[in-house]
Design a protein around this motif. Sequence first.
Motif, PDB file in Angstrom:
ATOM      1  N   UNK A 252       0.755  -1.111   0.035  1.00 52.90           N
ATOM      2  CA  UNK A 252       0.054   0.090  -0.138  1.00 52.90           C
ATOM      3  C   UNK A 252       1.023   1.378   0.069  1.00 52.90           C
ATOM      4  N   UNK A 253       1.780   1.194   0.632  1.00 55.74           N
ATOM      5  CA  UNK A 253       2.708   2.479   0.917  1.00 55.74           C
ATOM      6  C   UNK A 253       3.678   2.658  -0.212  1.00 55.74           C
ATOM      7  N   UNK A 254       4.265   1.474  -0.986  1.00 53.68           N
ATOM      8  CA  UNK A 254       5.210   1.381  -1.947  1.00 53.68           C
ATOM      9  C   UNK A 254       4.751   1.420  -3.337  1.00 53.68           C
ATOM     10  N   UNK A 255       3.562   0.923  -3.425  1.00 54.25           N
ATOM     11  CA  UNK A 255       2.986   0.721  -4.939  1.00 54.25           C
ATOM     12  C   UNK A 255       1.347   1.151  -4.876  1.00 54.25           C
ATOM     13  N   UNK A 256       1.174   2.456  -4.326  1.00 54.13           N
ATOM     14  CA  UNK A 256      -0.232   2.869  -4.135  1.00 54.13           C
ATOM     15  C   UNK A 256      -1.101   2.877  -5.408  1.00 54.13           C
ATOM     16  N   UNK A 257      -0.647   3.013  -6.567  1.00 50.63           N
ATOM     17  CA  UNK A 257      -1.365   2.949  -7.913  1.00 50.63           C
ATOM     18  C   UNK A 257      -1.941   1.712  -7.932  1.00 50.63           C
ATOM     19  N   UNK A 258      -0.994   0.519  -7.874  1.00 51.54           N
ATOM     20  CA  UNK A 258      -1.305  -0.781  -8.037  1.00 51.54           C
ATOM     21  C   UNK A 258      -2.130  -1.157  -6.672  1.00 51.54           C
ATOM     22  N   UNK A 259      -1.935  -0.733  -5.718  1.00 53.89           N
ATOM     23  CA  UNK A 259      -2.700  -1.236  -4.552  1.00 53.89           C
ATOM     24  C   UNK A 259      -4.168  -0.985  -4.841  1.00 53.89           C
ATOM     25  N   UNK A 260      -4.244   0.595  -4.967  1.00 52.72           N
ATOM     26  CA  UNK A 260      -5.866   0.814  -5.155  1.00 52.72           C
ATOM     27  C   UNK A 260      -6.731   0.285  -6.540  1.00 52.72           C
ATOM     28  N   UNK A 261      -5.824   0.200  -7.387  1.00 52.28           N
ATOM     29  CA  UNK A 261      -6.443  -0.507  -8.638  1.00 52.28           C
ATOM     30  C   UNK A 261      -6.765  -1.902  -8.404  1.00 52.28           C
TER      31      UNK A 261
ATOM     32  N   UNK B 274     -13.654   8.271  -5.562  1.00 56.04           N
ATOM     33  CA  UNK B 274     -12.438   9.159  -5.741  1.00 56.04           C
ATOM     34  C   UNK B 274     -11.146   8.316  -6.302  1.00 56.04           C
ATOM     35  N   UNK B 275     -11.295   6.974  -6.620  1.00 55.11           N
ATOM     36  CA  UNK B 275     -10.330   6.267  -7.106  1.00 55.11           C
ATOM     37  C   UNK B 275      -9.914   6.453  -8.455  1.00 55.11           C
ATOM     38  N   UNK B 276      -8.672   7.266  -8.562  1.00 52.71           N
ATOM     39  CA  UNK B 276      -8.542   7.537 -10.109  1.00 52.71           C
ATOM     40  C   UNK B 276      -7.074   7.521 -10.466  1.00 52.71           C
TER      41      UNK B 276
END
Length: 245
Positions: free
Chosen positions: A60-69, A146-148
């Motif tokens: 979550x901290x290191x790869x936020x884009x991949x985590x939230x996707x 909000x996820x974008x």
Amino acid sequence: MTDLERLREMIESHHKIAFFGGAGVSTESHIPDFRGANGIYRQKTNLPWTPEEMLSHHFYEEHPVEFFTNYKNFAEAMVAAEPNRAHYALARLEEEGKLHGIVTQNIDGLHQKAGSQNVMELHGSILRNYCTQCGRSYDVDSFLSLCSPVPHCPYCGGIVKPDVVLYEEPLDMDTMEDAMDAIQTADMLIIGGTSLVVYPAAGFIDYFAGDSLVMINQDETGRDSTCDLVFHDSVGKILGEVVGV
């Protein structure tokens, strides 16, 4: 007497039942479990990370884009799901005054959607989200909008994090205490849809001091031999037939 009749008799003779459940409770709602034959951890991806790692705090901290996707796909599937017979059976038992608490490892909110009131969510809920900077709360629909792909608070710009417990994160202390109390004071404990390998949650059943322990899980578990009654079947099927939903 069949095992189903024995379970029905057990439920009728107890008045302070607790339920401890895992991902297998929601499989009939088309939410995959984690470690089963078709579980999330067995699914193949084109990404260099395992599904388990992608649900960790460091990811979550290191790869936020991949985590939230990845997380958004999980959350959308859970939001679209409806309760199944297991959820409705437990809600019925609570309404009848038999069940006094549900301790769940699930984050899908389906127990409450089915009508259960006293639910202790050990790993949080997709329905709750909060800004890590200003603390503002967001429901799941607002969060998803909000996820974008990384959700930022429109008021302060902070990242909006789901109120779920990721791997490497501690459980909420108040929820843990409530869960342990519900299990410790129960006269009967039904365990359903969990392989009992995720700690510390799996260790909570050691607090049970009642006289009837029931296991309902598709696969064998390391605790089967300690139970008074074991069903290797779906939770919805067994509880649905016994309770009549």
